[in-house]
Write a protein that holds these residues in place. Structure first.
Motif, PDB file in Angstrom:
ATOM      1  N   VAL A   1       6.281  42.542 -21.364  1.00  0.00           N
ATOM      2  CA  VAL A   1       7.111  41.507 -20.722  1.00  0.00           C
ATOM      3  C   VAL A   1       7.138  40.238 -21.576  1.00  0.00           C
ATOM      4  O   VAL A   1       8.214  39.615 -21.800  1.00  0.00           O
ATOM      5  N   LEU A   2       5.942  39.841 -22.051  1.00  0.00           N
ATOM      6  CA  LEU A   2       5.879  38.650 -22.899  1.00  0.00           C
ATOM      7  C   LEU A   2       6.668  38.842 -24.189  1.00  0.00           C
ATOM      8  O   LEU A   2       7.353  37.905 -24.667  1.00  0.00           O
TER       9      LEU A   2
ATOM     10  N   ARG B   1      11.196  37.628 -27.533  1.00  0.00           N
ATOM     11  CA  ARG B   1      12.439  38.026 -28.202  1.00  0.00           C
ATOM     12  C   ARG B   1      13.645  37.282 -27.631  1.00  0.00           C
ATOM     13  O   ARG B   1      14.545  36.847 -28.377  1.00  0.00           O
ATOM     14  N   TYR B   2      13.612  37.098 -26.331  1.00  0.00           N
ATOM     15  CA  TYR B   2      14.723  36.373 -25.690  1.00  0.00           C
ATOM     16  C   TYR B   2      14.765  34.918 -26.155  1.00  0.00           C
ATOM     17  O   TYR B   2      15.834  34.377 -26.508  1.00  0.00           O
TER      18      TYR B   2
ATOM     19  N   LYS C   1      16.746  30.535 -29.655  1.00  0.00           N
ATOM     20  CA  LYS C   1      16.538  29.574 -30.740  1.00  0.00           C
ATOM     21  C   LYS C   1      17.470  29.856 -31.912  1.00  0.00           C
ATOM     22  O   LYS C   1      18.045  28.913 -32.509  1.00  0.00           O
ATOM     23  N   GLN C   2      17.589  31.142 -32.268  1.00  0.00           N
ATOM     24  CA  GLN C   2      18.497  31.492 -33.362  1.00  0.00           C
ATOM     25  C   GLN C   2      19.935  31.078 -33.045  1.00  0.00           C
ATOM     26  O   GLN C   2      20.643  30.544 -33.908  1.00  0.00           O
ATOM     27  N   ARG C   3      20.322  31.302 -31.797  1.00  0.00           N
ATOM     28  CA  ARG C   3      21.689  30.914 -31.411  1.00  0.00           C
ATOM     29  C   ARG C   3      21.856  29.406 -31.444  1.00  0.00           C
ATOM     30  O   ARG C   3      22.884  28.872 -31.925  1.00  0.00           O
ATOM     31  N   GLN C   4      20.809  28.683 -30.944  1.00  0.00           N
ATOM     32  CA  GLN C   4      20.893  27.214 -30.960  1.00  0.00           C
ATOM     33  C   GLN C   4      20.923  26.694 -32.397  1.00  0.00           C
ATOM     34  O   GLN C   4      21.700  25.756 -32.719  1.00  0.00           O
TER      35      GLN C   4
END
Length: 257
Positions: free
Chosen positions: A200-201, A206-207, A212-215
């Motif tokens: 889950v973590l 990953r989410y 962050k990559q998108r930002q």
């Protein structure tokens, strides 16, 4: 056997069957005149002289007759024989006992039984002793087999004497095994829970990384767009050019010194 009471002696003397005196033994014929009834007339028989037997044969026959009598010593045998003779004479003289054909039958039967006992007794004793020995051997063998079986059983039981301690040790081992299995199950469940939490973590990491990559991508795109927009302005280009020339001069002057 025919017996008569003294009160009926005379009537019995008339009714009883008589036997010729020559058919009776000598002691019976000699004791007959002592009774109350008159003795029958005796016929004179010619006497024949027989040769006298040899002394050793007579002694051997007398010794065999004495040995056949009951008793352990000569005195006891003589007493028994005298008592039997006296009782017989008394019974016959008082007509308590009447000699008839039944006496002959009884004497014959007693003689036959005495011969059977004398000659067949040792054979029967030998057979009985052999049978007793055989039964004794069978019983002794059975006793030995039973004793050996009991000894073997006792040895087997003695070998199993530590069963209680072994059972207690096995019980302790089983308890320890159950405890370890419970701990292993708890650790397995804990490991499974930790793996689930980790997954889950990881999914959250990953989410967040994707976010962050998108930002960052959006920030970079916005900065690039802003820079491009500023580069389209001549004043900004002039200022950047001046700044670049100043930096080059400063670098050259620093190297010249």
């Amino acid at each position: 056997m025919a017996t008569r009471l003294p009160t009926r002696a005379f009537g019995a003397a008339r009714l009883r069957p008589s036997i010729a005196p020559r058919a009776l033994p000598a002691f019976m014929t000699a004791s007959r005149p002592a009774s109350n009834a008159p003795p029958p007339p005796q016929q004179q028989q010619p006497q024949t002289q027989t040769p006298a037997p040899q002394v050793p044969e007579a002694k051997a026959k007398a010794q065999s007759i004495i040995d056949a009598l009951p008793g352990n010593s000569l005195i006891s045998k003589t007493a028994i024989l005298s008592s039997a003779a006296g009782l017989s004479i008394y019974a016959i003289s008082n007509e308590y006992y009447v000699v008839n054909e039944e006496t002959v039958v009884a004497f014959s039967l007693l003689s036959v039984w005495a011969a059977l006992i004398k000659f067949g007794g040792p054979m029967y004793s030998k057979w009985a002793d052999a049978h007793i020995d055989r039964i004794r051997n069978i019983l002794n063998s059975a006793r030995r087999d039973h004793t050996q079986a009991v000894k073997n059983r006792l040895e087997n039981v003695q070998q199993m004497g530590g069963v209680v301690d072994i059972t207690k040790a096995l019980f302790e081992v089983s308890k320890e095994t159950a405890r370890l299995e419970a701990q292993a199950y708890e650790l397995e469940q804990t490991s499974a829970l930790a793996a689930e939490a980790k997954s889950v973590l990881d999914s959250w990491v990953r989410y967040e990384g994707q976010i962050k990559q998108r930002q960052q991508r959006e920030l970079a795109e916005s900065i690039i767009a802003k820079v491009r927009k500023e580069l389209e302005n001549p004043k900004a280009l002039q200022q950047i050019l001046q700044q670049s020339v100043a930096d080059v001069e400063r670098i050259v002057s620093s190297k010249a010194q």
